[in-house]
Write an enzyme that holds these catalytic residues in place. Structure first.
Site, short mmCIF file in Angstrom:
data_model
loop_
_atom_site.label_atom_id
_atom_site.label_comp_id
_atom_site.label_asym_id
_atom_site.label_seq_id
_atom_site.Cartn_x
_atom_site.Cartn_y
_atom_site.Cartn_z
CE1 TYR A 56 -3.02 -3.04 0.32
CE2 TYR A 56 -3.59 -2.36 2.54
CZ TYR A 56 -3.74 -3.22 1.48
OH TYR A 56 -4.65 -4.25 1.57
CD GLN A 163 -6.98 -8.67 4.44
OE1 GLN A 163 -6.65 -7.91 3.53
NE2 GLN A 163 -6.47 -8.59 5.67
CE1 TYR A 191 -9.99 -7.40 -1.63
CE2 TYR A 191 -8.96 -9.14 -0.35
CZ TYR A 191 -9.30 -8.60 -1.57
OH TYR A 191 -8.96 -9.25 -2.74
#
Length: 282
Positions: A56, A163, A191
């Protein structure tokens, strides 16, 4: 405001079912103060699980998280991720050191393989276990792995979560992944629970929200969190947005969202594998 409901991971640690995501944070210096403020507001409201990744903003999101949790590290359950290109034995250790440096901490509570790449899963798991023994990470898990991928993990492996992309318009995990994770007692971490905001204009969602005196985002979050073993990690870039997300677990909204399920089922028949392909970087 009541305490947040928790989910107990296989290692025995209880984490809040509503956390905070950081996708896109750290990419604009002009937004940094607001992003830090939003994360701190979430901590104040009990949303103490904070998810980030080395990918990120090329690590910039981790630096935003570091600023937000400064002085409050022991309150926070920190999740970060290693890129599959760094998932070999030496790469995992180096990537983890980089994340620790940017996060300004001595440990990551949950370290995930961001998605499956060319490195054998057994090698990545061995590297994770070595980091656990060193104390650099407390536990490890996976992200964007489907049922077949989970089956390829070493038999003794103990991931704490998978996830995945899961929301009202991305329901593929319901067919086989969620049931398999339940068989393995692995909570799922969802997510993009509001599809990066794209769900908010959906007519059916807006109608259900209006009927219950809520916002579309709150209904979308409550719908994901109707499961006892699913954690949601929406991103919020302002304090007001954080407060809106937190209210998704108030007033029985999760019960009402579940009752409205028949009206909120777009794209039900898309497979999990095809869904995740377009958002694999998350």
């Amino acid at each position: 405001m009541a305490d947040l409901r928790t989910v107990v991971l296989p290692c025995g640690v209880a984490v809040t079912v509503l956390g905070q995501g950081t996708w896109g944070m750290g990419e604009d210096a002009g937004r940094r103060a607001a992003e830090v403020s939003a994360l701190r507001a979430g901590l104040d409201l009990g949303m103490t699980l904070v998810d980030t990744a080395e990918m990120y903003g090329d690590g910039a999101a981790e630096e935003v998280v570091a600023e937000a949790v400064a002085g409050r590290r022991d309150e926070v359950f920190l999740v970060s991720k290693v890129l599959p290109s760094h998932a070999d034995a030496g790469g995992v250790a180096e990537a983890c050191r980089g994340s620790l440096r940017r996060l300004r901490t001595d440990r990551i509570d949950l370290y995930l393989l961001h998605w499956r790449g060319a490195v054998p899963l057994e090698e990545t798991v061995e590297a994770f276990e070595s980091l656990v023994r060193e104390g650099a990470i407390r536990s490890w898990g996976v992200s964007n792995l489907d049922v077949d991928d989970l089956a390829d993990l070493p038999p003794e492996a103990g991931p704490q979560t998978d996830q995945v992309l899961y929301n009202l318009s991305r329901r593929g995990p319901e067919y086989s992944l969620l049931p398999r994770c339940r068989e393995l007692s692995i909570p799922v971490m969802a997510y993009s629970p509001v599809e990066q905001g794209r769900l908010l204009g959906h007519t059916a969602l807006r109608d259900v929200a209006a009927a219950h005196g809520a916002t579309p985002a709150q209904i979308a979050l409550a719908w994901v969190l109707r499961h006892e073993d699913v954690i949601a990690i929406p991103k919020a870039s302002s304090r007001a947005h954080v407060e809106e997300n937190r209210a998704a677990l108030g007033g029985g909204l999760d019960d009402r969202a579940e009752g409205s399920d028949a009206h909120l089922a777009p794209n039900t028949h898309r497979t999990w594998s095809s869904q995740v392909r377009g958002l694999r970087g998350r």
